[in-house]
Design an enzyme around this catalytic site. Structure first.
Site, PDB file in Angstrom:
ATOM      1  N   ALA A   1       1.340  -0.759  -0.253  1.00 29.93           N
ATOM      2  CA  ALA A   1      -0.154   0.037  -0.335  1.00 29.93           C
ATOM      3  C   ALA A   1       0.470   1.158  -0.289  1.00 29.93           C
ATOM      4  O   ALA A   1       0.694   2.047  -0.859  1.00 29.93           O
ATOM      5  CB  ALA A   1      -1.094   0.170   1.206  1.00 29.93           C
ATOM      6  N   CYS A   2       1.919   1.575   0.200  1.00 31.22           N
ATOM      7  CA  CYS A   2       2.919   2.323   0.502  1.00 31.22           C
ATOM      8  C   CYS A   2       3.686   2.593  -0.624  1.00 31.22           C
ATOM      9  O   CYS A   2       3.650   3.642  -0.744  1.00 31.22           O
ATOM     10  CB  CYS A   2       3.429   2.587   1.930  1.00 31.22           C
ATOM     11  N   THR A   3       3.974   1.999  -1.037  1.00 31.61           N
ATOM     12  CA  THR A   3       4.605   1.680  -2.322  1.00 31.61           C
ATOM     13  C   THR A   3       3.916   2.189  -3.561  1.00 31.61           C
ATOM     14  O   THR A   3       3.939   3.368  -3.873  1.00 31.61           O
ATOM     15  CB  THR A   3       5.006   0.404  -2.792  1.00 31.61           C
TER      16      THR A   3
ATOM     17  N   ALA B   1       3.131   6.100  -2.664  1.00 28.94           N
ATOM     18  CA  ALA B   1       3.638   6.864  -3.496  1.00 28.94           C
ATOM     19  C   ALA B   1       4.299   7.073  -4.653  1.00 28.94           C
ATOM     20  O   ALA B   1       4.211   7.592  -5.827  1.00 28.94           O
ATOM     21  CB  ALA B   1       5.433   6.337  -2.836  1.00 28.94           C
TER      22      ALA B   1
END
Length: 169
Positions: free
Chosen positions: A56-58, A61
């Site tokens: 999710a963070c990738t 970003a």
């Protein structure tokens, strides 16, 4: 990690739209420090995320990176903040060719100040961690908009739309 009373109290700190955004001065992936005060006069998107190189963070970003030119055209700077080290941020940016600034909040000072260092639970285990949240900060340094418990997919476009609708006055 055992939760202390102090941790639980800090986790309850909540900012509201219209409040002055807490300043921060954090090391970045490029070796310099990133300070909110340095961007006074511009809109700033500060998005907090738990960890580099996770699914999710990738995605989040990559979406902010893909829209970074549009954010710049709208007069805004995008800063991602997580507890990861500057070196880990650098590797993350290189791996995914990200076009945005990443700040390292290893001491969690910004996360606490913004109320995103919160008690979380997973698989019956309770721990402290970063809540995925975004703050749109006006050129005067006030919080124009807050998104909490963000779902990564499509979030960057939602923030850009709010910025373009002049909600960061």
């Amino acid at each position: 990690m055992r939760l202390t009373k102090s941790d639980k109290r800090k986790a309850r700190t909540m900012l509201a739209e219209g409040d002055m955004a807490p300043d921060f001065d954090l090391p970045s992936d490029g070796g310099e420090n990133i300070s909110l005060k340095a961007f006074r006069g511009q809109s700033v998107v500060v998005y907090f995320y738990p960890k580099d190189d996770t699914e999710a963070c990738t995605l989040e970003a990559q979406e902010f990176s893909a829209l970074n030119r549009d954010f710049k055209r709208a007069g805004a700077v995008v800063v991602g903040v997580s507890p990861d080290s500057p070196r880990r941020h650098h590797n993350f940016k290189c791996k995914y060719e990200l076009d945005l600034r990443l700040a390292s909040d290893q001491e969690k000072t910004a996360a606490v100040a913004y109320g995103v260092w919160v008690e979380k639970s997973m698989y019956g285990r309770t721990f402290m961690g970063v809540e995925r949240a975004t703050f749109l900060i006006s050129p005067s340094g006030r919080i124009a908009r807050i998104w909490r418990k963000v779902s990564a997919k499509g979030h960057a476009a939602e923030v850009l739309a709010a910025l373009e609708n002049k909600s960061a006055k």
